[in-house]
Enzyme design. Structure first.
Site, PDB file in Angstrom:
ATOM      1  N   VAL A  17      53.652  42.551  32.859  1.00  0.00           N
ATOM      2  CA  VAL A  17      52.839  41.215  33.310  1.00  0.00           C
ATOM      3  C   VAL A  17      51.258  41.336  32.988  1.00  0.00           C
ATOM      4  O   VAL A  17      50.585  42.807  32.864  1.00  0.00           O
ATOM      5  CB  VAL A  17      53.115  41.037  35.124  1.00  0.00           C
ATOM      6  CG1 VAL A  17      54.773  40.937  35.500  1.00  0.00           C
ATOM      7  CG2 VAL A  17      52.654  42.199  35.470  1.00  0.00           C
ATOM      8  N   SER A  18      50.790  40.263  33.191  1.00  0.00           N
ATOM      9  CA  SER A  18      49.237  39.924  33.286  1.00  0.00           C
ATOM     10  C   SER A  18      48.434  41.043  34.595  1.00  0.00           C
ATOM     11  O   SER A  18      49.428  40.515  35.968  1.00  0.00           O
ATOM     12  CB  SER A  18      48.533  38.976  33.027  1.00  0.00           C
ATOM     13  OG  SER A  18      49.112  38.211  33.445  1.00  0.00           O
ATOM     14  N   SER A  19      47.333  41.270  34.615  1.00  0.00           N
ATOM     15  CA  SER A  19      46.922  41.702  36.163  1.00  0.00           C
ATOM     16  C   SER A  19      46.987  40.108  37.433  1.00  0.00           C
ATOM     17  O   SER A  19      46.988  40.433  38.159  1.00  0.00           O
ATOM     18  CB  SER A  19      45.461  42.327  36.199  1.00  0.00           C
ATOM     19  OG  SER A  19      44.755  41.345  35.037  1.00  0.00           O
ATOM     20  N   GLU A  21      48.768  37.883  36.705  1.00  0.00           N
ATOM     21  CA  GLU A  21      50.598  36.778  37.274  1.00  0.00           C
ATOM     22  C   GLU A  21      50.826  38.441  38.325  1.00  0.00           C
ATOM     23  O   GLU A  21      51.386  37.960  39.593  1.00  0.00           O
ATOM     24  CB  GLU A  21      50.924  37.635  36.332  1.00  0.00           C
ATOM     25  CG  GLU A  21      52.429  37.017  35.653  1.00  0.00           C
ATOM     26  CD  GLU A  21      53.271  37.183  34.898  1.00  0.00           C
ATOM     27  OE1 GLU A  21      54.320  36.810  34.717  1.00  0.00           O
ATOM     28  OE2 GLU A  21      52.478  37.498  34.141  1.00  0.00           O
ATOM     29  N   GLN A  22      50.340  39.813  38.381  1.00  0.00           N
ATOM     30  CA  GLN A  22      50.746  40.281  39.058  1.00  0.00           C
ATOM     31  C   GLN A  22      50.100  40.290  40.413  1.00  0.00           C
ATOM     32  O   GLN A  22      50.997  40.760  41.627  1.00  0.00           O
ATOM     33  CB  GLN A  22      50.395  42.123  39.235  1.00  0.00           C
ATOM     34  CG  GLN A  22      51.087  43.042  40.071  1.00  0.00           C
ATOM     35  CD  GLN A  22      52.121  43.615  39.618  1.00  0.00           C
ATOM     36  OE1 GLN A  22      53.039  42.926  39.338  1.00  0.00           O
ATOM     37  NE2 GLN A  22      53.089  43.947  40.464  1.00  0.00           N
TER      38      GLN A  22
END
Length: 513
Positions: A17-19, A21-22
């Site tokens: 996951v991208s930062s 997205e997280q």
């Protein structure tokens, strides 16, 4: 990062996951891991990074394990989890095929063991790369739109906030020093109205930090004073400009002092996008400046900004003195201004400073060639006092020569526009009849400004003078010898190009005119 489950098997999963997205969905990574485990993965490789980055640590570890023949099958939820660029995706697929590792994509029902699966992987990889390009293009358009309407950056320096895309000084209360606490502070322990605590605002603290820097004449010493005054401790974790934390590293403090926002200006294109999620700092001369975007919310003047840059530039060549050497009014040593200006006449290298004890106490201070007895024949050191005497003598001679040239010239030397304006204002005030204390104070203020304009050595107005104007004003030895060490750093660095020494003597003093 690797999460090992019950035992190591040949079916593994890769979750990413991208930062951002997280941050939006804190359970996004957990959901991916649960789906991969449900599909049969016994070991999970996970990254929290953008898919445009090819050097993700867990992905590198996964590909290494595949190359060593330890894995039979890799499971991912979507094709863009493993790569968002087609070249990177094809590189991974080629390794999978050559070693005989299967790739299963849950959302697209892809199996690499079939020809249709291989085709779908390439098609979906192309779509993922296209989506990434579209996102980058939207970001570029968005930034250009903000530049066109001169909007403030989403990240703002300490001391500021943004309202309606404009920079404004932050006047919210931040902390209360013990020395400033009200006498009834014990009664305010449970008080919710913070205005009763006599706290300093963010704006006031920011300006105080600038004043401390001007007194200390160095970022390191200024920060030490700031941390002691406000009771700050070192912060070890990463932070950004909008988290409200009041702390700097030395580099961060110098960047803050040099930020054009503090002068009332806005700068764009401060960073260059290198692709694949990488950026680097752009050269300052390549920034796009928009001046006076918030002039009523500036922390420092343009003159102060120039002085800050001169102090930082000087200190980059020669660090300032230590606290033990401060004498109360001066921040620099007696001959500190000579640092970076003295060169060897033989080999043209920059000279280094030395000292020797006097017979009756005290020390002599010298400059010597750094390569003396190591290939350079300039063996004798030159005393710093002799360098200063030669420099002042050259300045007086040059001042008198400039004055003589202007007297012989058929064209009279014109007054500056500022001097003409000041004299005109004073003349108009002198014509007003009657006595008024406020009027007399204004007259005296203008007279002082006229004196400062004529003689640049009297005040900080020297920062606005040209090299020739400063040298013209120094037409006698007394002017130069009465300068303080701090004044010498400010003035000599502005007008002296270099000084060359040879065998204990000053060979040449080169000025900037």
């Amino acid at each position: 990062m690797v999460i090992k489950l019950e035992q190591s098997k040949t079916i593994v999963g890769y979750a990413r996951v991208s930062s951002r997205e997280q941050a939006v969905d804190s359970h996004a990574l957990e959901q991916q891991i649960a789906r991969l485990k449900g599909a049969g993965a016994t070991e999970i490789f996970q990254d929290i990074q953008s898919g445009s980055r090819d050097n993700r640590p867990a992905l590198k570890e996964l590909m290494k394990s595949i190359s060593e023949g330890n894995i039979d099958e890799v499971i991912i939820t979507r094709i863009d989890r493993i790569a968002r660029s087609l070249p990177k995706l094809r590189e991974c697929i080629e390794i999978f095929v050559n070693i005989g590792v299967n790739l299963r994509v849950l959302d697209q029902a892809i199996d690499l063991t079939t020809s249709q699966g291989k085709l779908m992987v390439n098609l979906l990889g192309s779509l993922a790369e296209w989506e990434t390009d579209l996102l980058s293009e939207r970001v570029r358009h968005g930034k250009k739109y903000r530049r066109d309407k001169q909007a403030a950056s989403e990240s703002y320096p300490w001391g500021y906030k943004t309202i309606s895309d404009k920079y404004q000084l932050n006047e919210s209360q931040f902390l209360c020093l013990i020395s400033n606490r009200p006498s009834n502070y014990r009664e305010l322990y449970h008080e919710t109205d913070v205005t009763k605590l006599n706290a300093l605002t963010v704006k006031e603290i920011a300006r105080d930090c600038i004043d401390i820097f001007f007194h200390a004449k160095a970022a390191t010493r200024a920060l030490k004073s700031i941390f002691q005054k406000y009771g700050l401790a070192k912060i070890n974790y990463r932070r950004n400009g909008t988290d409200g934390k009041f702390h700097w590293t030395v580099t961060g403090f110098t960047l803050w002092l040099s930020n054009p926002v503090l002068c009332g200006h806005t700068a764009y294109l401060q960073r260059i996008n290198l692709g694949k999620g990488k950026r680097k700092k752009n050269q300052r001369e390549n920034w796009e400046f928009v001046y006076n975007t918030h002039p009523e919310h500036r922390l420092i003047t343009d003159e102060e900004a120039l002085e800050i840059q001169q102090i930082l530039k000087f200190n980059s060549k020669k660090g300032p003195i230590t606290n033990s050497e401060l004498n109360g009014t001066n921040s620099y040593r007696e001959y500190a201004y000579q640092s970076g200006l003295v060169f060897c006449a033989e080999c043209s290298s920059k000279c280094i400073t030395k000292s020797a004890k006097r017979k009756h106490g005290g020390k002599y201070y010298y400059f010597a060639c750094r390569y003396a007895r190591m290939g350079c024949i300039n063996l004798k050191s030159t005393r710093k006092q002799n360098i200063e005497d030669a420099l002042i003598k050259t300045l007086v001679q040059r001042s008198q020569a400039l004055t003589s040239e202007s007297e012989q010239s058929p064209i009279p030397q014109e007054k500056s526009e500022k001097l003409k304006e000041l004299e005109s204002r004073l003349d108009a005030l002198e014509k007003i009849q009657g006595f008024d204390p406020d009027l007399e104070n204004l007259k005296e203020k203008i007279r002082q400004q006229i004196v400062e304009e004529i003689n640049p050595f009297i005040s900080d107005s020297i920062m606005n003078k040209s090299t020739e104007e400063i040298i013209r004003a120094g037409n006698n030895l007394a002017i130069w010898h009465t300068l303080s060490p701090d004044d010498k750093v400010k003035i000599f660095q502005q007008i002296v190009y270099r000084i060359t020494v040879q065998n204990g003597q000053v060979k040449e003093v080169a000025l900037k005119i």
